[in-house]
Design an enzyme around this catalytic site. Sequence first.
Site, PDB file in Angstrom:
ATOM      1  N   CYS A  23       6.571   2.240   1.957  1.00 50.85           N
ATOM      2  CA  CYS A  23       7.379   3.263   1.305  1.00 50.85           C
ATOM      3  C   CYS A  23       6.566   4.654   1.057  1.00 50.85           C
ATOM      4  CB  CYS A  23       7.746   2.810  -0.263  1.00 50.85           C
ATOM      5  SG  CYS A  23       9.129   3.593  -1.103  1.00 50.85           S
ATOM      6  N   HIS A  58       9.845  -2.920   0.519  1.00 55.16           N
ATOM      7  CA  HIS A  58       8.725  -3.586  -0.641  1.00 55.16           C
ATOM      8  C   HIS A  58       8.937  -5.141  -0.626  1.00 55.16           C
ATOM      9  CE1 HIS A  58       7.678   0.309  -2.457  1.00 55.16           C
ATOM     10  NE2 HIS A  58       9.075   0.620  -2.478  1.00 55.16           N
TER      11      HIS A  58
END
Length: 487
Positions: A332, A428
């Site tokens: 991310c 994630h």
Amino acid sequence: MAAVMIQGTGSDVGKSVLVAGLCRALANRGLGVRPFKPQNMSNNAAVTEDGGEIGRAQATQALAARVPPGVDMNPVLLKPQGDRTSQLVVRGQVRGLLAAARWREGREGLLPEVLASYRRLAADSDIVVIEGAGSPAEINLRAGDIANMGFARAAGVPVLLVGDIDRGGVIASLVGTRAVIDPADAAMIRGFLVNKFRGDPTLFADGYQAIAERTGWRGYGVVPWLAEALRLPSEDAVVLQRARAPVGERVVIACPITRHIANFDDLDPLRLEPGVELAMVPPGRPIPRDAVLIVLPGSKATIADLAFLREQGWDIDILAHHRAGRPVLGLCGGYQMLGHSVADPLGLEGPPGTAPGLGLLAVDTVLGGDKRLAQVTGTALGAAFAGYEIHLGRTEGPDTARPLTRLGDGRAEGAVSADGLVSGSYVHGLLGLAAQRAAWLARLGVAGTGPDHHADVDAALDAIAATLERHVDLDALVDLARTAKPG
């Protein structure tokens, strides 16, 4: 309607773990349980099935209750992205940025939405287990409160107050809370729990009695130190400061702790591997030279964390690591940092501007548009994964032609450098499944032998619930919860 609220004498007294354990223990008794936290502040968030985001702890508590996580379980989430600024998320969706002063003035206006979420959960369950935030003894924050006594009184929910004996002063913290809070608030507290006790609890019998006599509250139990809590996903950044001693011969995987680190529970599954030492590198220390892999985690303020990374000299460490032929993984915000540039033209994460990245991936990122919130599955390195996306902006460039992952809907995602050493992804939870983790470790010459992270967390919740069954008067707790009034 049945509900009980777990508040604490301070932060990190173990409220989140106790709520999770109580949810599992009550679910094991056949009750329909829902967790609830009116207001949370955390940069570790989870994506719900209904396309919103809530605090990581509430997602774990939903797992404990054996129900899907939903946005009503954490209707107000604050995600700090500066010393005095937070992103405000209401029922899973971003509502804008708030300065600290504006939050203190405006939070009371959110109480109707908080109560509406609570009522929906209560209508769909046998019992709601509610987690407070911080401490009700913070009387300077009482006006407009929606996280502790402000909610408890508006909803008519009885409170159990938790004290942490491991940090010392548990008698003073419980009795002192009774002394400083408003009498009407104190009347909502119906009992107390002593948490994190090491040793023989009978040795604390006199102290336990002293608390009851000085507060007028009933004791509901002395909870021993719950070692299994370390197996639950991390939410509070305080856990990053707790060093773990290396054990045996392990390869080192390093992760620098940036100022605005987010979703660092992505690294938790690596702790399940006996062949791995996870080194969370605090500010002021270099990234270990013997690290076989560096992971750059998520960030709530990517440009600011890039600057912080350079202040610490970690950029030099990362580039030297790469020159030595060792791999780097960015997740991310960490993925964004690995590119040539990160632009924030609208000032979504800080002052508007553009910053050079580390230049290890031929990609550029522009922050903007709607936040992507989605649970995802797919494959990477030939193995399956299951996780979620929660990010702003788009990352594009030549290296995306070599995607790291292939999502279940067929979409290519992420990027890999031409030399194959640097990878980035917005997923994630990428390392949660054992097969996916084993694929990464195989590249490092290590055999992955740990379990799926989800299965390990589930087993830890069962163990915690079993301990609470032995040490907490759960029958009395359920009876107390049934005294809740319609709020």
